[in-house]
Design a protein around this motif. Sequence first.
Motif, PDB file in Angstrom:
ATOM      1  N   CYS A 282       0.927  -1.141  -0.048  1.00 54.79           N
ATOM      2  CA  CYS A 282       0.111   0.322   0.129  1.00 54.79           C
ATOM      3  C   CYS A 282       1.129   1.142  -0.066  1.00 54.79           C
ATOM      4  O   CYS A 282       1.707   1.404   1.022  1.00 54.79           O
ATOM      5  CB  CYS A 282      -0.842  -0.087   1.127  1.00 54.79           C
ATOM      6  N   ALA A 283       0.793   1.918  -1.105  1.00 53.14           N
ATOM      7  CA  ALA A 283       1.616   3.166  -1.283  1.00 53.14           C
ATOM      8  C   ALA A 283       0.668   4.344  -0.679  1.00 53.14           C
ATOM      9  O   ALA A 283      -0.494   4.341  -0.959  1.00 53.14           O
ATOM     10  CB  ALA A 283       1.987   3.295  -2.756  1.00 53.14           C
ATOM     11  N   ALA A 284       1.412   5.054  -0.053  1.00 54.91           N
ATOM     12  CA  ALA A 284       0.719   6.241   0.480  1.00 54.91           C
ATOM     13  C   ALA A 284       1.408   7.617   0.077  1.00 54.91           C
ATOM     14  O   ALA A 284       2.496   7.822   0.188  1.00 54.91           O
ATOM     15  CB  ALA A 284       0.901   6.214   2.141  1.00 54.91           C
ATOM     16  N   ALA A 285       0.442   8.582   0.188  1.00 54.45           N
ATOM     17  CA  ALA A 285       0.707  10.083  -0.143  1.00 54.45           C
ATOM     18  C   ALA A 285      -0.171  11.089   0.387  1.00 54.45           C
ATOM     19  O   ALA A 285      -1.157  10.523   0.862  1.00 54.45           O
ATOM     20  CB  ALA A 285       0.934  10.453  -1.670  1.00 54.45           C
ATOM     21  N   GLY A 286       0.270  12.212   0.699  1.00 50.14           N
ATOM     22  CA  GLY A 286      -0.642  13.377   1.260  1.00 50.14           C
ATOM     23  C   GLY A 286      -0.781  13.325   2.742  1.00 50.14           C
ATOM     24  O   GLY A 286      -1.383  14.268   3.117  1.00 50.14           O
ATOM     25  N   PHE A 287       0.009  12.830   3.318  1.00 47.21           N
ATOM     26  CA  PHE A 287       0.394  12.869   4.842  1.00 47.21           C
ATOM     27  C   PHE A 287       1.518  12.419   5.324  1.00 47.21           C
ATOM     28  O   PHE A 287       2.285  11.931   4.517  1.00 47.21           O
ATOM     29  CB  PHE A 287      -1.004  12.348   5.720  1.00 47.21           C
ATOM     30  N   ASN A 288       1.942  12.766   6.783  1.00 50.19           N
ATOM     31  CA  ASN A 288       3.184  12.391   7.323  1.00 50.19           C
ATOM     32  C   ASN A 288       2.992  10.855   7.768  1.00 50.19           C
ATOM     33  O   ASN A 288       2.847  10.562   8.800  1.00 50.19           O
ATOM     34  CB  ASN A 288       3.358  13.498   8.565  1.00 50.19           C
ATOM     35  N   PHE A 289       3.545  10.034   6.756  1.00 50.09           N
ATOM     36  CA  PHE A 289       3.448   8.653   6.709  1.00 50.09           C
ATOM     37  C   PHE A 289       4.238   8.148   7.918  1.00 50.09           C
ATOM     38  O   PHE A 289       3.340   7.460   8.698  1.00 50.09           O
ATOM     39  CB  PHE A 289       4.079   8.133   5.465  1.00 50.09           C
ATOM     40  N   ARG A 290       5.203   8.541   8.442  1.00 45.96           N
ATOM     41  CA  ARG A 290       5.887   7.899   9.301  1.00 45.96           C
ATOM     42  C   ARG A 290       5.289   8.089  10.843  1.00 45.96           C
ATOM     43  O   ARG A 290       5.586   7.403  11.791  1.00 45.96           O
ATOM     44  CB  ARG A 290       7.515   8.440   9.369  1.00 45.96           C
ATOM     45  N   LEU A 291       4.301   9.118  10.903  1.00 45.62           N
ATOM     46  CA  LEU A 291       3.557   9.306  12.397  1.00 45.62           C
ATOM     47  C   LEU A 291       2.417   8.527  12.341  1.00 45.62           C
ATOM     48  O   LEU A 291       1.662   8.443  13.415  1.00 45.62           O
ATOM     49  CB  LEU A 291       3.403  10.633  12.327  1.00 45.62           C
ATOM     50  N   ASN A 292       2.009   7.837  11.300  1.00 46.72           N
ATOM     51  CA  ASN A 292       0.582   7.351  11.398  1.00 46.72           C
ATOM     52  C   ASN A 292       0.638   5.908  11.400  1.00 46.72           C
ATOM     53  O   ASN A 292       1.518   5.196  10.937  1.00 46.72           O
ATOM     54  CB  ASN A 292      -0.258   7.713   9.929  1.00 46.72           C
ATOM     55  N   THR A 293      -0.461   5.274  12.393  1.00 41.01           N
ATOM     56  CA  THR A 293      -0.724   3.701  12.179  1.00 41.01           C
ATOM     57  C   THR A 293      -1.330   3.460  10.498  1.00 41.01           C
ATOM     58  O   THR A 293      -2.288   4.315  10.298  1.00 41.01           O
ATOM     59  CB  THR A 293      -1.698   3.618  13.461  1.00 41.01           C
ATOM     60  N   MET A 294      -0.943   2.431  10.375  1.00 39.55           N
ATOM     61  CA  MET A 294      -1.352   1.879   9.044  1.00 39.55           C
ATOM     62  C   MET A 294      -2.203   0.603   9.239  1.00 39.55           C
ATOM     63  O   MET A 294      -1.473  -0.161  10.095  1.00 39.55           O
ATOM     64  CB  MET A 294      -0.366   1.821   8.056  1.00 39.55           C
ATOM     65  N   GLY A 295      -3.213   0.255   8.437  1.00 37.84           N
ATOM     66  CA  GLY A 295      -3.865  -0.897   8.744  1.00 37.84           C
ATOM     67  C   GLY A 295      -4.360  -1.561   7.574  1.00 37.84           C
ATOM     68  O   GLY A 295      -4.388  -1.131   6.508  1.00 37.84           O
ATOM     69  N   TRP A 296      -4.338  -2.924   7.866  1.00 33.06           N
ATOM     70  CA  TRP A 296      -4.987  -3.657   6.598  1.00 33.06           C
ATOM     71  C   TRP A 296      -6.351  -4.167   6.947  1.00 33.06           C
ATOM     72  O   TRP A 296      -6.259  -4.741   8.154  1.00 33.06           O
ATOM     73  CB  TRP A 296      -4.210  -4.780   6.125  1.00 33.06           C
ATOM     74  N   TYR A 297      -7.375  -4.185   6.261  1.00 31.94           N
ATOM     75  CA  TYR A 297      -8.776  -4.776   6.380  1.00 31.94           C
ATOM     76  C   TYR A 297      -9.177  -5.548   5.275  1.00 31.94           C
ATOM     77  O   TYR A 297      -8.358  -5.490   4.205  1.00 31.94           O
ATOM     78  CB  TYR A 297      -9.785  -3.665   6.717  1.00 31.94           C
ATOM     79  N   ARG A 298     -10.007  -6.485   5.330  1.00 32.97           N
ATOM     80  CA  ARG A 298     -10.635  -7.090   4.366  1.00 32.97           C
ATOM     81  C   ARG A 298     -12.164  -7.310   4.341  1.00 32.97           C
ATOM     82  O   ARG A 298     -12.790  -7.439   5.510  1.00 32.97           O
ATOM     83  CB  ARG A 298      -9.818  -8.609   4.271  1.00 32.97           C
ATOM     84  N   GLN A 299     -12.643  -7.542   3.102  1.00 33.96           N
ATOM     85  CA  GLN A 299     -13.917  -7.697   2.933  1.00 33.96           C
ATOM     86  C   GLN A 299     -14.322  -9.000   1.867  1.00 33.96           C
ATOM     87  O   GLN A 299     -14.121  -8.666   0.882  1.00 33.96           O
ATOM     88  CB  GLN A 299     -14.832  -6.460   2.502  1.00 33.96           C
ATOM     89  N   ALA A 300     -14.800 -10.001   2.719  1.00 32.87           N
ATOM     90  CA  ALA A 300     -15.102 -11.051   1.982  1.00 32.87           C
ATOM     91  C   ALA A 300     -16.637 -11.063   1.100  1.00 32.87           C
ATOM     92  O   ALA A 300     -17.715 -10.098   2.024  1.00 32.87           O
ATOM     93  CB  ALA A 300     -15.079 -12.262   2.538  1.00 32.87           C
ATOM     94  N   PRO A 301     -17.149 -11.590   0.139  1.00 28.89           N
ATOM     95  CA  PRO A 301     -18.377 -11.286  -0.358  1.00 28.89           C
ATOM     96  C   PRO A 301     -19.534 -11.681   0.595  1.00 28.89           C
ATOM     97  O   PRO A 301     -19.438 -12.710   1.413  1.00 28.89           O
ATOM     98  CB  PRO A 301     -18.501 -12.213  -1.589  1.00 28.89           C
ATOM     99  N   GLY A 302     -20.374 -10.614   0.846  1.00 26.83           N
ATOM    100  CA  GLY A 302     -21.534 -10.991   1.915  1.00 26.83           C
ATOM    101  C   GLY A 302     -21.066 -10.797   3.003  1.00 26.83           C
ATOM    102  O   GLY A 302     -21.896 -11.228   4.195  1.00 26.83           O
ATOM    103  N   LYS A 303     -19.850 -10.514   3.537  1.00 26.20           N
ATOM    104  CA  LYS A 303     -19.602 -10.275   4.967  1.00 26.20           C
ATOM    105  C   LYS A 303     -19.127  -8.943   5.056  1.00 26.20           C
ATOM    106  O   LYS A 303     -18.909  -8.088   4.341  1.00 26.20           O
ATOM    107  CB  LYS A 303     -18.248 -11.234   5.229  1.00 26.20           C
ATOM    108  N   GLN A 304     -19.081  -8.397   6.469  1.00 26.05           N
ATOM    109  CA  GLN A 304     -18.651  -6.932   6.794  1.00 26.05           C
ATOM    110  C   GLN A 304     -17.126  -6.939   6.623  1.00 26.05           C
ATOM    111  O   GLN A 304     -16.360  -8.189   6.784  1.00 26.05           O
ATOM    112  CB  GLN A 304     -19.146  -6.643   8.024  1.00 26.05           C
ATOM    113  N   ARG A 305     -16.686  -5.841   6.564  1.00 25.35           N
ATOM    114  CA  ARG A 305     -15.181  -5.525   6.280  1.00 25.35           C
ATOM    115  C   ARG A 305     -14.508  -5.846   8.008  1.00 25.35           C
ATOM    116  O   ARG A 305     -15.406  -5.437   9.058  1.00 25.35           O
ATOM    117  CB  ARG A 305     -15.036  -4.073   6.099  1.00 25.35           C
ATOM    118  N   GLU A 306     -13.500  -6.463   7.631  1.00 23.87           N
ATOM    119  CA  GLU A 306     -12.880  -6.744   9.256  1.00 23.87           C
ATOM    120  C   GLU A 306     -11.492  -6.441   9.207  1.00 23.87           C
ATOM    121  O   GLU A 306     -10.747  -6.421   8.234  1.00 23.87           O
ATOM    122  CB  GLU A 306     -13.102  -8.321   9.341  1.00 23.87           C
ATOM    123  N   PHE A 307     -10.952  -6.420  10.439  1.00 27.03           N
ATOM    124  CA  PHE A 307      -9.514  -5.983  10.619  1.00 27.03           C
ATOM    125  C   PHE A 307      -8.668  -7.043  10.328  1.00 27.03           C
ATOM    126  O   PHE A 307      -9.094  -8.257  10.813  1.00 27.03           O
ATOM    127  CB  PHE A 307      -9.545  -5.440  12.279  1.00 27.03           C
TER     128      PHE A 307
END
Length: 114
Positions: free
Chosen positions: A21-46
Motif C-alpha cells: 500500500c503506497a501512501a501519499a498526502g500525509f506524514n506517513f511515518r507518524l501514522n498507524t497503518m492498517g489492513w482490512y478485508r471484506q469477503a463477499p456477503g460479509k462485513q469488512r474486518e480488521f
Amino acid sequence: VQLQASGGGLVQPGGSLRLSCAAAGFNFRLNTMGWYRQAPGKQREFVANITSDHSTMYANSVKGRFTISRDNVYRVVYLQMNSLKPEDTALYYCKTLYRYRDFWGRGTQVTVSS
C-alpha cells in the motif's frame, strides 16, 4: 490523502502473496497503518495494523501467518501473507486515520483457490 493497494491475485491454498500500500498526502511515518478485508456477503474486518513505532497487532484468524511491515522512506506498508487459506479470499484494503477521519485505499482482490 492517497492510499493505493496492490499485489493481490489468485493463489492456491498454502501459497503466499505480498500486498503493498503506497501512501501519499500525509506524514506517513507518524501514522498507524492498517489492513482490512471484506469477503463477499460479509462485513469488512480488521486484519492487522502497525503503529509509527512499528508495534503490530493482528486478527486471531491471521496471527502466525501474516506479517505487516512498513517502509517509512518509501511510504509503503506491506502485508506478507503465508499459508493462505480459502477463507482468506477477500478484497483487501489499507487504511489510515488522518485528522480524525479514516481514509481507505481501493481494495486489491485476493483469491485463494485450487
